[in-house]
Write a protein that holds these residues in place. Structure first.
Motif, PDB file in Angstrom:
ATOM      1  N   SER A  71      42.559  40.588  47.313  1.00  0.00           N
ATOM      2  CA  SER A  71      42.448  40.847  48.485  1.00  0.00           C
ATOM      3  C   SER A  71      42.276  42.136  48.968  1.00  0.00           C
ATOM      4  CB  SER A  71      44.254  40.119  48.740  1.00  0.00           C
ATOM      5  OG  SER A  71      44.125  41.235  49.831  1.00  0.00           O
ATOM      6  N   VAL A  72      41.965  42.491  50.140  1.00  0.00           N
ATOM      7  CA  VAL A  72      42.151  43.750  50.760  1.00  0.00           C
ATOM      8  C   VAL A  72      43.988  44.658  50.463  1.00  0.00           C
ATOM      9  CG1 VAL A  72      40.562  43.882  52.425  1.00  0.00           C
ATOM     10  CG2 VAL A  72      42.535  42.816  53.292  1.00  0.00           C
ATOM     11  N   ARG A  73      44.573  43.711  50.502  1.00  0.00           N
ATOM     12  CA  ARG A  73      45.848  44.554  49.837  1.00  0.00           C
ATOM     13  C   ARG A  73      46.116  44.925  48.795  1.00  0.00           C
ATOM     14  NH1 ARG A  73      48.533  40.935  54.740  1.00  0.00           N
ATOM     15  NH2 ARG A  73      47.035  40.864  55.568  1.00  0.00           N
ATOM     16  N   GLN A  74      45.879  44.453  47.692  1.00  0.00           N
ATOM     17  CA  GLN A  74      45.810  44.956  46.699  1.00  0.00           C
ATOM     18  C   GLN A  74      44.819  46.302  46.244  1.00  0.00           C
ATOM     19  OE1 GLN A  74      43.769  40.438  45.147  1.00  0.00           O
ATOM     20  NE2 GLN A  74      44.740  41.196  43.379  1.00  0.00           N
ATOM     21  N   PRO A  75      45.389  47.019  45.299  1.00  0.00           N
ATOM     22  CA  PRO A  75      44.723  48.505  44.947  1.00  0.00           C
ATOM     23  C   PRO A  75      43.616  48.337  44.197  1.00  0.00           C
ATOM     24  CG  PRO A  75      46.913  48.580  44.182  1.00  0.00           C
ATOM     25  CD  PRO A  75      46.726  46.932  44.790  1.00  0.00           C
ATOM     26  N   LEU A  76      43.068  49.207  44.900  1.00  0.00           N
ATOM     27  CA  LEU A  76      41.116  48.686  43.999  1.00  0.00           C
ATOM     28  C   LEU A  76      41.792  48.943  42.869  1.00  0.00           C
ATOM     29  CD1 LEU A  76      38.053  49.353  44.781  1.00  0.00           C
ATOM     30  CD2 LEU A  76      38.679  52.362  44.097  1.00  0.00           C
ATOM     31  N   ALA A  77      42.186  49.890  41.818  1.00  0.00           N
ATOM     32  CA  ALA A  77      42.606  49.451  40.414  1.00  0.00           C
ATOM     33  C   ALA A  77      42.283  48.411  40.330  1.00  0.00           C
ATOM     34  CB  ALA A  77      43.670  50.784  39.955  1.00  0.00           C
ATOM     35  N   GLU A  78      43.432  47.654  41.013  1.00  0.00           N
ATOM     36  CA  GLU A  78      43.753  45.944  40.108  1.00  0.00           C
ATOM     37  C   GLU A  78      42.391  45.199  40.812  1.00  0.00           C
ATOM     38  OE1 GLU A  78      47.692  45.076  41.714  1.00  0.00           O
ATOM     39  OE2 GLU A  78      46.874  43.241  41.931  1.00  0.00           O
ATOM     40  N   LEU A  79      41.691  45.326  41.835  1.00  0.00           N
ATOM     41  CA  LEU A  79      40.559  44.752  42.013  1.00  0.00           C
ATOM     42  C   LEU A  79      39.723  44.742  40.773  1.00  0.00           C
ATOM     43  CD1 LEU A  79      40.481  45.624  45.681  1.00  0.00           C
ATOM     44  CD2 LEU A  79      40.901  43.630  44.597  1.00  0.00           C
ATOM     45  N   LEU A  80      39.144  46.217  40.375  1.00  0.00           N
ATOM     46  CA  LEU A  80      38.399  46.215  39.706  1.00  0.00           C
ATOM     47  C   LEU A  80      38.985  46.132  38.095  1.00  0.00           C
ATOM     48  CD1 LEU A  80      37.090  49.923  41.376  1.00  0.00           C
ATOM     49  CD2 LEU A  80      35.898  47.577  40.756  1.00  0.00           C
ATOM     50  N   ARG A  81      40.122  45.226  37.841  1.00  0.00           N
ATOM     51  CA  ARG A  81      40.367  44.132  36.937  1.00  0.00           C
ATOM     52  C   ARG A  81      40.471  43.061  36.780  1.00  0.00           C
ATOM     53  NH1 ARG A  81      44.203  49.025  36.146  1.00  0.00           N
ATOM     54  NH2 ARG A  81      46.601  47.206  37.661  1.00  0.00           N
TER      55      ARG A  81
END
Lengths: 105, 496
Positions: free
Chosen positions: B390-400
């Motif tokens: 989700s857009v609410r998650q930080p980028l680092a989390e999205l990329l993991r």
């Protein structure tokens, strides 16, 4: 010869000249046009070859002699690639590691 | 021992390289490519001599092979540091992080194109616009990327139907960029049917560019893009003129979507781009996503038919350029950049490791984040497995996300079956999402891959033109590479 499948032929090679890994790469590379069943018995490897027939496509079917030539040429090309690969083994990894080090990673 | 003695006597060793048979019509039918992307076209006999260590070390070709990193001399110059620098340049995009951020601000659209690859909702439909809160979160994600150069692209549906959302995102990003000082380019991908003075004022104020679709002359464009008044072409051309009048000639670019009907008219499509004063045309095949796939029976064509069309169009385009009109084909320009320069074009589809997620992020209207435009198109086909979060998650989390891990395992071309042996791999890319869409397997089988067929077909055509093309063809290709007209190309040698 199987009239419903166009044709069928078998090419037999020696594992010393054309290792299984090379034969498997040939079977993969030609899979769009040729169906190749690989069987190994000791040093002897049989390639049972038939054309790929897909209903509704306009792709031309290679003739028996064209297929024979294509398979032999591919066997020799992939053997050459295998030789290059073995001779340069480890250099790609060395290069990638040096590139990453240069980027501070 | 015998072979070892031969190696020692030869005085040179092999560096990693790949080879490919181009065709049998020219003596130089073998393409050799080094790990660094340097290439040579040689006769088959030379390939065998090279590998058997039978080369004449005083021959010019030996020096070429040495200089272009196909061989090295043990105890001589160590090629690894300079090869590593070249390799780093070619893969430089990896260090930047996501640079292309696509905001799908709405799914609403006034068109009902049968081939539409992105899906759409009725113009007045509710619940298909990005919320203000999600837009704010997405704008925050942009600056979590380390890339100093960012492209913010607005897509739909028809994004101008959600102009307030675009305004909010641009203003939020601009405010943040006061501190960040990144280089940011904004692009709105639009039919241009909903332009207004307010929108143009805003675009002028924030240096926003437009990208539109122009499928050729009116009969083709209107057939491809049905609207209630059957005037899609006229409204798009009017929009092009309005953007240019206000923002300058180069503020709008165009892409071509090719249906099977288009394949019969390469000259007419190119003539339309000349008539509209564009300096670039993008001849791209239909994608396997969205409505394009479900209406494939009526509109689709085989990749081999596309390649025949492309070659015919390219030949006509080269003749147009030779006549003094600069109009480059954008995919050819990207391929030429990959072949003839030490750098990658950066184009997402031609990256290895893959561009999806690592180079691109898509913020969907509903607040979900995807690694590429294609993966959110798959969502509209019922496949939601490629969502990063989700857009609410930080980028680092999205990329993991496990999706990124999956894509990476299938997204390094040099390690894929078929690609690992292919001499074109330094110039090509990995596209696990397309393989998933077409074959149900993100690795895919190269022998049945449209992506592979297309890039093999076009890259080998480029190499054949570079080898066989006369001076006028070479000049046109160089002008596309350098993005200059023929008259502006520098001449080799001294001028009198």
């Amino acid at each position: 010869m199987d009239s419903t499948m166009g044709w069928k032929q078998t090419i037999t090679v020696d594992d010393d000249a054309y290792p299984l890994r090379v034969v498997q790469r040939v079977a993969y590379a030609l899979a769009g046009n040729l169906s190749i069943l690989v069987r190994q018995d000791g040093k002897r490897i049989d390639l049972e070859i038939s054309p790929v027939l897909i209903a509704g496509t306009d792709a031309s079917i290679p003739s028996l002699s064209e297929a024979h030539k294509l398979v032999l040429r591919s066997l020799n090309d992939f053997t050459l690639r295998d030789q290059i690969q073995r001779e340069t083994s480890g250099l790609r990894e060395l290069l990638a590691a040096a590139a990453l080090r240069g980027a501070g990673i | 021992m015998g072979s070892l003695l031969i190696v020692k006597d030869a005085g040179y060793r092999l560096l990693p390289f790949r080879f490919l048979r181009l065709d049998d019509v020219n003596d130089k039918n073998i393409l050799l490519t080094a790990e660094t992307g340097e290439y040579l076209l040689v006769p088959e006999t030379l390939l065998n001599q090279l590998v058997r260590k039978e080369l004449d070390v005083s021959s010019p070709i030996y020096k070429d092979l040495l200089a272009r990193h196909f061989i090295y001399e043990p105890g001589g110059h160590n090629p690894i540091p300079e090869m590593a620098a070249q390799y780093r340049s070619r893969k430089g995009f990896l260090l930047d992080g996501p640079a292309l951020h696509i905001f799908v601000v709405t799914l609403r659209c006034n068109h009902t194109c049968q081939y539409c690859q992105v899906s759409r909702a009725p113009q007045g439909g509710a619940g298909h616009d990005m919320s203000a809160e999600d837009a704010r979160h997405a704008a925050n994600r942009v600056f979590e990327s380390p890339s100093q150069v960012l492209t913010i692209e607005f897509q739909g549906g028809e994004p101008l139907l959600a102009f307030d959302c675009i305004r909010q995102i641009v203003e939020t990003i601009e405010a943040k960029n006061e501190l960040e000082q990144r280089s940011i380019q904004y692009v709105i991908t639009s039919t241009l049917h909903h332009l207004s003075d307010t929108i143009l004022d805003f675009a002028e104020q924030h240096n926003i560019q437009f990208s539109t679709s122009l499928d050729g002359p009116a009969f083709l464009h209107n057939a491809n893009r049905p609207t209630p008044n059957k005037n899609a072409y006229e409204r798009t051309v009017e929009g092009i003129h309005r953007v240019r009048a206000r923002l300058g000639h180069d503020a709008v670019s165009a892409l071509t979507t090719l249906t099977s009907r288009s394949l019969e008219h390469p000259e007419a499509i190119i003539d339309e781009y000349v008539a509209q004063g564009f300096n670039s045309i993008s001849l791209r095949p239909l994608s396997p996503y969205g409505f394009a796939k479900s209406s494939a029976r009526r509109l689709d064509y085989s990749m081999s038919e596309f390649i025949v069309f492309y070659k015919k169009a390219l030949a006509y385009l080269i003749s147009v350029n030779s006549g003094g009109t600069f109009l480059s084909e954008s995919y050819a320009s990207l391929l030429l950049t990959n072949i003839l320069t030490p750098f990658s074009s950066g184009y997402v589809d031609l990256r290895s490791p893959l561009g999806a997620g690592l180079g691109t992020l898509v913020y969907n209207y509903d607040g979900d984040v995807y690694p590429s435009d294609e993966s959110r198109m798959l969502l509209e086909m019922g496949e939601s497995g490629l969502k990063l979060g989700s857009v609410r998650q930080p980028l680092a989390e999205l990329l993991r996300s496990p999706v990124i891990e999956l894509l990476l395992t299938c997204g390094i071309a040099e390690a894929l079956p078929g690609c690992s042996d292919c001499a074109l791999v330094p110039y090509c890319g990995a596209d696990p999402i397309e393989h998933f869409a077409r074959q149900g397997d993100p690795v895919g089988h190269r022998a049945f891959s449209s992506f592979c067929e297309k890039n093999m077909g076009l890259l080998t055509h480029m190499f054949a033109m570079l080898r066989d093309g006369d001076e006028s063809i070479q000049k046109v290709l160089m002008s596309w590479l350098s993005r200059r007209s023929l008259n502006d190309l520098p001449s080799a040698g001294y001028r009198t």
